[in-house]
Write a protein that holds these residues in place. Structure first.
Motif, PDB file in Angstrom:
ATOM      1  N   TYR A 210       0.836  -1.199   0.000  1.00  0.00           N
ATOM      2  CA  TYR A 210       0.000   0.000   0.000  1.00  0.00           C
ATOM      3  C   TYR A 210       0.874   1.253   0.000  1.00  0.00           C
ATOM      4  O   TYR A 210       1.933   1.282   0.636  1.00  0.00           O
ATOM      5  CB  TYR A 210      -0.889   0.039   1.251  1.00  0.00           C
ATOM      6  N   ASN A 211       0.398   2.293  -0.696  1.00  0.00           N
ATOM      7  CA  ASN A 211       1.053   3.589  -0.556  1.00  0.00           C
ATOM      8  C   ASN A 211       0.490   4.297   0.670  1.00  0.00           C
ATOM      9  O   ASN A 211      -0.370   3.755   1.366  1.00  0.00           O
ATOM     10  CB  ASN A 211       0.903   4.439  -1.829  1.00  0.00           C
ATOM     11  N   ARG A 212       0.946   5.514   0.938  1.00  0.00           N
ATOM     12  CA  ARG A 212       0.545   6.175   2.185  1.00  0.00           C
ATOM     13  C   ARG A 212      -0.905   6.637   2.155  1.00  0.00           C
ATOM     14  O   ARG A 212      -1.450   7.028   3.187  1.00  0.00           O
ATOM     15  CB  ARG A 212       1.467   7.367   2.473  1.00  0.00           C
ATOM     16  N   VAL A 217      -0.425  -0.566  -4.621  1.00  0.00           N
ATOM     17  CA  VAL A 217       0.406  -0.136  -5.752  1.00  0.00           C
ATOM     18  C   VAL A 217       1.215  -1.289  -6.343  1.00  0.00           C
ATOM     19  O   VAL A 217       1.808  -1.156  -7.411  1.00  0.00           O
ATOM     20  CB  VAL A 217       1.349   1.013  -5.341  1.00  0.00           C
ATOM     21  N   PHE A 242       3.926   2.486  -8.951  1.00  0.00           N
ATOM     22  CA  PHE A 242       4.775   1.808  -7.963  1.00  0.00           C
ATOM     23  C   PHE A 242       6.242   2.122  -8.203  1.00  0.00           C
ATOM     24  O   PHE A 242       6.775   1.836  -9.270  1.00  0.00           O
ATOM     25  CB  PHE A 242       4.542   0.296  -8.042  1.00  0.00           C
ATOM     26  N   GLN A 246      10.727   4.236  -3.060  1.00  0.00           N
ATOM     27  CA  GLN A 246       9.980   5.193  -2.245  1.00  0.00           C
ATOM     28  C   GLN A 246       8.969   4.527  -1.317  1.00  0.00           C
ATOM     29  O   GLN A 246       8.496   5.158  -0.373  1.00  0.00           O
ATOM     30  CB  GLN A 246       9.252   6.187  -3.154  1.00  0.00           C
ATOM     31  N   GLU A 247       8.610   3.271  -1.586  1.00  0.00           N
ATOM     32  CA  GLU A 247       7.578   2.594  -0.798  1.00  0.00           C
ATOM     33  C   GLU A 247       8.205   1.621   0.199  1.00  0.00           C
ATOM     34  O   GLU A 247       9.285   1.076  -0.041  1.00  0.00           O
ATOM     35  CB  GLU A 247       6.616   1.834  -1.718  1.00  0.00           C
ATOM     36  N   TYR A 252       1.955   1.631   5.731  1.00  0.00           N
ATOM     37  CA  TYR A 252       0.559   2.089   5.785  1.00  0.00           C
ATOM     38  C   TYR A 252      -0.150   1.469   6.987  1.00  0.00           C
ATOM     39  O   TYR A 252      -0.858   2.173   7.726  1.00  0.00           O
ATOM     40  CB  TYR A 252      -0.174   1.727   4.495  1.00  0.00           C
TER      41      TYR A 252
END
Length: 594
Positions: A210-212, A217, A242, A246-247, A252
């Motif tokens: 999950y992204n924020r 993603v 994605f 960065q992830e 999350y």
């Protein structure tokens, strides 16, 4: 990939945002006169010197001289890039960032609908969750999960699913609603050179990433068979939604719980899940990539302390060193990193199952500081009583530390290493800073705006500083004096002229908005503009305007005289153009009148 954010949107975002409201989310402000004061968040102090101006929509610290607008504040305070700060600010305002795509990006992505990307990923996750219950071998898969001591509650919390051993199981379901282009773009299927499409994840547990904002993603897949020819983990590729660097897996979910005091960074999905099962709720994992600067910045937005936990094998120790070099420049008196190296052949999941959560938490409590980690890493397997080994240690230390900016953490590292080697700090520091004469020296021609001395400004710079500090106060003067146009001999002259024109065209600008509009044209000068605004001023607004008018008059005369001299000199060498002759006559006439 994301494109450029339109300048119009950035202007709208900044103009519709109250800097006081945003800053007060992070530090406690107290109203003092027209402004708000607080202890500066960028350096340690006991007496408040950090001022936020609702009128100018900027902040300024009279101690460390940090200055900027609401976007700058988010960038600096939360360790974000400019684009990330725009995204975060838009998120706070409930606005959607419109990205401009370049022609190259459009051609590559073929204008893929981002909304459909998210919908396809969500549908894939539902498919994987369904298969975990109803696949032919669902009982075997569930037994595998139970064998890893993962409860159904934890599996549901992380939305763990299962991709069956079928070549087109997912594709047959999702292709009824989504195009091949979308399914390939989000990485859930692969299209080979013969144009055959097949599922990327087969015979694996699936872990949605999950992204924020809580959107799926991508996925991680963990093989459950004993097939050694297959990689243990398989991850989604880079896609329009994605970006692995960065992830972080589990971030999350972590943010949905009570805010932690520290975050533990581990290497695998099962490490995060296993620690959660044991009651350790503040772990995240990188996604099949090394720990990156972006990862560190994301984490430092959430907590002040990061614990980097690595497996005890050689690969884990090498990864720890890379993380050390990445995170060192980001540390400060409020941001701290520690290093936890597990015993060899152990990972966080196996360790917590074998020894308990309390034992793992105790290891985290005793994790090595940056100086302790570096000293351990650089001297392990070395005899510090051997001159040859000490030489190797010093050479390696110089190789690793060269290029890391001086800060309190670097001083501590040097001090700890010096003590271990039986050297004085001065001896070690001198060796590390010694540069070979054959090495290239740093270029000395740094432009003026990068090393601005606020106490020695040119007249042009001082006039520009006044304009930046009070665009609202001078807009009437600028409107009345539409003749403040002069020949531009330096870039500062051009910027000053542009600033005046911008004020003429936009009544009631705040300082923050004027800087933003100027920065759109002079991108590298953003920090320069904020440096100019640090100019101490003791005059009241009326006297300040009088002085500004006098400075503009002086600048105009100096620039006109300079251009007059250039034209006269040129006329002696060659024939002037008609435009140049007209300009020369105009300047001579103006000089005669004055």
């Amino acid at each position: 990939m994301k494109g450029k954010v339109p300048n119009e949107f950035i202007r709208e975002l900044i103009s519709s945002t109250d800097i006081v409201e945003v800053v007060s989310r992070f530090i406690k402000l107290k109203k003092t006169g027209k402004n708000y004061m607080a202890c500066c968040p960028f350096h340690h102090e006991k007496t408040p010197s950090f001022s936020v101006s609702p009128d100018k929509q900027i902040y300024h610290c009279f101690g460390c001289h940090a200055t900027g607008d609401v976007v700058t504040f988010l960038s600096e305070h939360e360790h974000m890039s400019f684009i990330e700060a725009i995204e975060e600010l838009a998120n706070l305002k409930g606005m959607t960032v419109p990205y401009e795509k370049s022609d190259v990006t459009k051609d590559r992505d073929q204008e893929i609908d981002i909304t459909q990307c998210y919908q396809a990923l969500d549908a894939a996750n539902k498919y994987f969750r369904w298969q975990l219950k109803y696949a032919e071998n669902a009982k075997d898969v569930i037994e595998y999960i139970k064998g890893r001591e993962i409860s159904g509650q934890t599996a549901k919390y992380f939305q763990i699913g299962y991709a069956p051993e079928l070549w087109q199981g997912l594709y047959d379901v999702l292709s009824q609603k989504f195009s091949d282009k979308v399914l390939s773009a989000v990485g859930v299927v692969i299209q080979n050179e013969q144009s055959r499409i097949y599922d990327r994840f087969r015979g694996r547990l699936t872990f949605p990433i999950y992204n924020r904002r809580g959107q799926i993603v991508g996925f991680g897949g963990r093989i459950i068979s004993s097939d050694k020819s297959q990689p243990k983990y398989l991850n989604s590729p880079e896609t329009p939604v994605f970006h692995k660097s960065q992830e972080l897996y589990g971030l999350y979910q972590l943010k949905q719980r009570e805010k932690p005091t520290r975050i533990i960074v581990v290497e695998g999905y099962m490490d995060v899940v296993g620690l959660y099962e044991a009651g350790c709720y503040h772990a995240v994992a990188t996604l099949g990539t090394a720990f990156t600067e972006d990862h560190a910045k994301v984490l430092f937005r959430e907590v002040d302390r990061i614990i980097l936990c690595f497996d005890g094998d050689k690969a884990g120790q090498s990864a720890a060193l890379r993380a050390f070099q990445i995170i060192m420049p980001l540390l400060s008196d409020t941001k701290e990193a520690r290093f936890l190296l597990l015993p060899e052949s152990e990972d966080p999941d196996s360790y917590v199952r074998k020894h308990s959560r309390a034992a793992f938490e105790a290891l985290c409590d005793s994790a090595l500081s940056t100086s302790e980690f570096f000293s351990y890493f650089i001297t392990k397997d070395k005899d510090i009583d051997s001159a040859d080994d000490v030489a190797k240690i010093l050479s390696k230390a110089k190789e690793i530390l060269t290029g890391i900016k001086d800060n309190a953490y670097l001083e501590s590292i040097k001090n700890t290493l010096a003590q271990k080697l039986g050297m004085s700090f001065a001896q070690l520091d001198a060796f590390l800073k010694h540069t070979n004469n054959s090495q290239k020296s740093e270029p000395s021609n740094i432009v003026r705006w990068q090393k601005l001395d606020i106490n020695h400004l040119t007249v042009v710079e001082k006039a520009l500083a006044y304009i930046l500090m009070m665009p609202k106060g001078i807009d009437e003067v600028v409107q009345r004096n539409n003749t403040v146009l002069f020949a531009c001999k330096t870039e500062q002259h051009i910027i000053l002229l542009d600033a005046l024109n911008i004020i003429r065209q936009n009544i009631g600008l705040t300082s923050a908005m004027l800087v933003q509009i100027l920065t759109e044209k002079y991108e590298k000068f953003r920090q320069y503009f904020y440096q100019l605004m640090q100019l101490p001023v003791e005059l009241d607004e009326k006297l300040l305007i009088d002085e500004l008018i006098a400075m503009l008059d002086k600048v105009t005369k100096e620039a006109s005289q300079s251009e007059l001299e250039l034209l006269i000199s040129k006329s002696k060498r060659t024939i002037l153009t008609e435009a140049e002759r007209h300009k020369l006559q105009k300047l001579l006439h103006k000089k005669e009148k004055t």
